[in-house]
Every structure is written in C-alpha cells, then in structure tokens.
Design an enzyme around this catalytic site. Structure first.
Site, PDB file in Angstrom:
ATOM      1  N   GLY A 222       0.794  -1.215   0.000  1.00 15.76           N
ATOM      2  CA  GLY A 222       0.000   0.000   0.000  1.00 15.76           C
ATOM      3  C   GLY A 222       0.834   1.277   0.000  1.00 15.76           C
ATOM      4  O   GLY A 222       0.340   2.341  -0.355  1.00 15.76           O
ATOM      5  N   PHE A 223       2.062   1.193   0.449  1.00 17.26           N
ATOM      6  CA  PHE A 223       2.880   2.407   0.529  1.00 17.26           C
ATOM      7  C   PHE A 223       3.893   2.531  -0.599  1.00 17.26           C
ATOM      8  O   PHE A 223       4.551   3.559  -0.725  1.00 17.26           O
ATOM      9  CB  PHE A 223       3.608   2.461   1.878  1.00 17.26           C
ATOM     10  CG  PHE A 223       2.664   2.599   3.032  1.00 17.26           C
ATOM     11  CD1 PHE A 223       2.079   3.824   3.329  1.00 17.26           C
ATOM     12  CD2 PHE A 223       2.328   1.500   3.798  1.00 17.26           C
ATOM     13  CE1 PHE A 223       1.191   3.952   4.382  1.00 17.26           C
ATOM     14  CE2 PHE A 223       1.440   1.615   4.850  1.00 17.26           C
ATOM     15  CZ  PHE A 223       0.865   2.845   5.144  1.00 17.26           C
TER      16      PHE A 223
ATOM     17  N   ASP B  91      -2.431  -1.932  10.696  1.00 17.15           N
ATOM     18  CA  ASP B  91      -2.576  -2.893   9.611  1.00 17.15           C
ATOM     19  C   ASP B  91      -1.846  -4.205   9.928  1.00 17.15           C
ATOM     20  O   ASP B  91      -1.104  -4.723   9.100  1.00 17.15           O
ATOM     21  CB  ASP B  91      -2.037  -2.263   8.315  1.00 17.15           C
ATOM     22  CG  ASP B  91      -2.558  -2.969   7.079  1.00 17.15           C
ATOM     23  OD1 ASP B  91      -3.528  -3.744   7.190  1.00 17.15           O
ATOM     24  OD2 ASP B  91      -1.980  -2.766   5.996  1.00 17.15           O
TER      25      ASP B  91
END
Ligand SMILES: Nc1ncnc2c1ncn2[C@@H]1O[C@H](COP(=O)(O)OP(=O)(O)OP(=O)(O)O)[C@@H](O)[C@H]1O
Length: 557
Positions: free
Chosen positions: A74-75, A191
């Site tokens: 996601g990053f 997360d």
C-alpha cells in the site's frame, strides 16, 4: 538525483552546508558535490538512523531493477538491496510519490520510527529524502512472511507445527506490546496481518510496515489517527475501524486475534474460495467459540493429533477475546502476551510442559500456569527481566495497569510511579529507581517443589462501566479502585482462600455479563462461554479492566 537529507548531526550539518534552510525555513539540499563525491552516509541527529543518498540506494538495488523487487504494498514498492559501503542486505521501501507524506510529515515520521527498536520489529536503519523521492531502508528479513508460510507454503516445506505457531504469536504480541506500551507516544499498528509479520530464518517474527502513519498522543483507548483515511485490510480490521475509522489500540488487538485464528486454523482471514458463511474467518469462528467441543475441528487439519487439546482450547479462548465486537472488552495486548508466553513454551513429545489455564469468573480473568513436574516454573526471561514485567515475578504490582487503557502514556507512567512509591511504603523496600530495582529487588521466588502443582496466576479485574463513560470518569474511578486495592504478589498458600472471599464480596457489588469457565481437571480442561446471563447484551455496558495482580503459588497436591 541527489541526497536531500532532512536531518543531520551537528557535525554533518557544519560540513554539509552553511545554508541549511531557505527563507521559508525549509531544509535546503546539501552541497551537491559532497554527496556525489564522497557518498558518505550521514547519521540522523539523535537517532541511529542513517541518511542515504538516492544514488547509494539505486546502486544497492541495481537501479531498482525488477529482479530486486520483493513486492508492492500500500505504501509503495519494496526492493532487496545490498549496501555497497557495508555489504549489508537491506529492504528498500520506495514510498509512493503521491502518498500522504509531505516533507515535514516524512521527517517527523522517520525520526520517531527511528526510535523504535525491538527484536520483534523490523528495524528501520535509514532513509533517503531526495527531491520527491522518499525511501525507507530496513533490515532485510530473509524468511518470508507468515502469510507465505501459512497460506502459500512451498511444496517441499513441512507445515509449521503448533509450538512454532504459538511462538510466532507470542513474538508478534511482544512486538505489538512494545508499540502499544513501551513506545512513547504509543504507536497503533493499524494494519497488522499475516503478510506484515516477517519471519527470520529461525521463525522469529518481526512486525513490518508499522507506524507509517504516526499517531499523536491521545487519550489512551481513544487515540485517533492523524489521518482520517481508513486503512487496514478487510478481514483483519476491527469493526469499529471499518465502520467509522475509529482507530484505537484495541483495533490492533482485534487484528492480532485474527492472526492468532489464522495460526490456529490455517485459514485465511478472508478466503473467497470458501462457501459464503466461511469466507470471513471471524464470522465463521464466532459460533464455534461458544462450543468448545468443536474446538478440535477448528484446528488446522495439518496439525491433527499434533497438538494438545488444552493448548488449543486456551489459544482459541485468547483469540475469541481479542476479536470481540466490543473494543473495550478486548484484552490489552500485554495480557495476551503473557498468556501466549505460556502457550509458546517448548513441548516434550508434542505435549506442552506447561499450559496456561484461563479462567474468567465474574470480574476477573486469571491466567494460571500449572505443571506437575519437578522443573522450575518461572516467567519467561523477557517477562522477568524488564522493569515493567519484572513486577509480575518479583512481587511488585503488575505493570498491566488498567489506566494505560484510558490515559496517555505519561499519565500512565506517573500513575505507575505513584503506585511504586505506595508499594515502597507498603513493604518498606525502595522500588523507585530502575537501577535500584534491578539491584535490590529479590529474585523471583522459586516455586518449585517436587510433587507440587505450580501455578502462576495473573488476575485481571474487570468492572462494568457504561459505554458512554467519559475518560476522566473511567480513569479516576478505576484509578481510585486500583489504588484502594493493593496490587501485590503473594506467595503464601492461604492466598486462594482470601481471594475467594474477596471475590465473593465483590460479586455482590457488581453484576456480570458473561462467564467463560475453565475447568482445571486433567480430563476436563475446557474453556467456554456461558451465556446463561441475560445481562449479556446489556446495552451501554462494557468490561473495563480496573486492576491486575500477580500471584505465584505452590499448591500442595
Ligand atoms: N524488511 C523486509 N525484508 C524482507 N522483505 C520485506 C521487508 N519489508 C517488506 N518485504 C516484502 O516486500 C513485499 C511488499 O511489502 P509491503 O509491506 O510494502 O506490502 P504488503 O505487506 O505486501 O502489503 P501492505 O502494504 O498492504 O501491507 C512483501 O512481500 C514483503 O514481504
């Protein structure tokens, strides 16, 4: 591209440039010649973080070649690289340029991330901020993720055995406990999931991807993310988080519970290949939690006959507490960690040498360890040596204080000190300084005697509070109660009787909603929910821990 260090040591600051900020007080690029010519990695001020040049990282990753790509999250993308200067193998996370991070945010974030250091966290070793490039450099963890091992094992790999699974859970709990309890300000993971738990060669777990959104100091359980963007991964995210983006330490506990369930069952948190009612692991497990006879069916089929039923029951009980709908009713990760410390103990011939017995009675949850051999039972070293944890074994108050749920870290520390000093007057010993504590406190009392069952109990007292209770009320009331009741460990064998009487008294004061019973007999070692109580769905009420205490008993058989 050139290095654009945000921070540098005073020494480096002097040597790198005389114009460190521009008229807007923003950092200026350092002297280009220095970084290009010397390629010298700088050290970030006040941390052990290294400031890498973009060139160094490009060299390390063969110019971010596809073959070095470990994956994309996601990053951003993560590359495997080797630092030319030291030969160290690293993981380089190239953050998405269109991410949330402005330069200032990035600076603040890396600095605080650089302070975090625990054996169960992937270590951030440095970063690079160069123009619009933002890269984080981590230790490379060679063993792949828990997700790989559990759900996508290589064909030639043996399935993970039960003890290894519990050790992974225990290690992950320790990492999370560090973020929640030791980091200042506390860090909410946001997360936690199997793919973010990396394993080194000996299966020691390391949490990765934590703190990429740093959280400001808040009011304990009510800490909110600076960003309102709802993150997390479906299947792992706590209901309150997915519903309204309300993120708390207890949201992490929920996610941890899901990972524990994955370890127990071998099922994915979310598996769209399964029938509808089995796709979401927690939804599938909820009805089974109420029927201990079905626990053996929950276990990963590859573990059949290779695990103790007692161990399974306890692990399921812990997981079920973590994934409770009501955030306040979930245990603290520190409590979970202690319970798992026992479940992760090595086994003899597949039979755990020690099994914790969780008992949930009225307002108290006990975790007791029983074993019937002549070996010493003591807290695992990591629990016994640290200051906070040493209290669990040295007769002082437990660090697992209710207030840390509802007050800031500093408040918690203050409270802790106050209680320490009250302990001092109680028992005459000085327990204020960590140093003195290490030196002066008596070693944990050995509880081993042949032919005795040994039991270590950690009791957590809970009380019912209205859900809409304010933090102030919760903390002051809890604190008062907590202070009123002494939180000391006791070794005398009369303790059980005393405790029973006290419990009976308290029982009259409070109503309870849910029981989970644990039977201690060898053949009936079950943990189950008892929903016999119609207060169970009490609107507006929830469990809050108000006290914890430790007792170590030797029980004559
Ligand atoms: N320090 C590390 N050492 C070894 N591999 C790593 C390291 N950090 C990340 N990886 C690997 O890089 C890949 C991408 O990781 P990343 O954490 O960015 O995303 P993810 O966990 O797959 O997804 P998400 O961003 O949703 O958490 C994963 O395969 C991960 O196992």
């Amino acid at each position: 591209m050139h290095c654009f260090p945000c921070f540098s040591s005073p020494k480096n600051k002097k040597s790198s440039t005389t114009n460190e900020t521009n008229e807007n007080n923003e950092p200026r690029p350092p002297d280009r010649r220095r970084t290009e010519e010397t390629e010298e990695t700088e050290q970030s001020e006040g941390t052990s973080l290294k400031i890498f040049t973009f060139r160094e990282l490009a060299t390390a990753t063969k110019n971010f070649r596809q073959e070095c790509l470990l994956g994309e999250g996601g990053f951003g993308r993560v590359y495997k690289g080797t630092l030319k200067s030291t030969g160290q193998v690293v993981a380089v996370k190239q953050l998405d340029k269109h991410g949330l991070h402005g330069n200032k945010e990035f600076q603040a974030e890396v600095l605080s991330l650089g302070q975090l250091d625990h054996p169960n966290l992937v270590k951030l070793i440095g970063y690079c901020a160069d123009g619009d490039q933002r890269l984080l450099v981590y230790d490379y963890i060679s063993g792949g993720s828990l997700q790989d091992h559990l759900h996508e094992p290589k064909p030639d790999c043996e399935p993970m055995d039960w003890t290894t699974r519990m050790q992974i859970a225990y290690g992950a709990a320790q990492g999370l406990d560090y973020l929640h309890d030791k980091a200042n300000p506390p860090v909410i993971y946001r997360d936690l999931k199997a793919s973010n738990i990396l394993l080194d060669d000996d299966f020691s777990p390391k949490l990765s991807d934590f703190g990429l959104h740093k959280l400001g100091p808040g009011t304990g359980d009510k800490m909110m993310a600076l960003s309102s963007r709802v993150m997390g991964t479906y299947g792992y995210s706590a209901p309150e988080y997915t519903r309204g983006g309300n993120l708390t330490l207890k949201s992490d506990v929920y996610s941890f519970g899901v990972v524990l369930l994955e370890l127990i069952t071998g099922r994915r948190a979310l598996d769209t290949t399964r029938p509808n009612d089995e796709q979401n692991l927690v939804s599938w497990a909820q009805p089974i939690f109420r029927d201990p006879k079905k626990y053996p069916d929950m276990a990963d089929p590859v573990l059949k006959n290779k695990l103790s039923e007692r161990g399974l029951n306890q692990a399921v009980a812990i997981a079920s507490m973590c994934v409770q709908e009501e955030a306040a009713a979930r245990p603290l990760i520190s409590d979970v960690m202690v319970a798992l410390s026992f479940l992760s103990m090595p086994t003899e011939d597949g039979i755990p040498t020690a099994v914790p017995i969780l008992s949930f009675k009225d307002k108290s949850m006990s975790i007791a360890l029983s074993r019937h051999d002549s070996n010493l039972v003591s807290l695992p070293p990591e629990l016994a040596t640290e200051d906070d944890k040493s209290s669990t074994s040295s007769g002082e108050e437990s660090s697992l204080d209710s207030e840390k749920e509802s007050v800031s870290k500093n408040k918690y520390k203050k409270k802790h000190e106050e209680e320490d000093s009250s302990m001092e007057s109680d028992d005459g010993s000085d327990s204020n300084s960590e140093h003195e504590k290490d030196q002066d406190s008596p070693p944990p009392k050995p509880i081993d005697e042949k032919n005795q069952a040994q039991s270590l109990k950690i009791k957590y007292r809970y009380s019912w509070e209205d859900i809409d209770v304010s933090d102030e009320r919760l903390s002051s009331k809890s604190s008062q109660k907590s202070n009123d009741e002494s939180t000391s460990s006791r070794y005398d064998s009369d303790r059980d009787q005393e405790e029973k009487e006290k419990e009976e008294e308290e029982e009259q004061e409070h109503s309870h909603i849910e029981h989970i019973h644990s039977s201690k007999t060898d053949d009936d070692q079950s943990v189950y929910f008892d929903n016999d109580d119609d207060s169970g769905d009490d609107n507006g009420a929830s469990l809050h821990r108000i006290k914890s205490e430790v007792e170590i008993d030797s029980i004559k058989e």
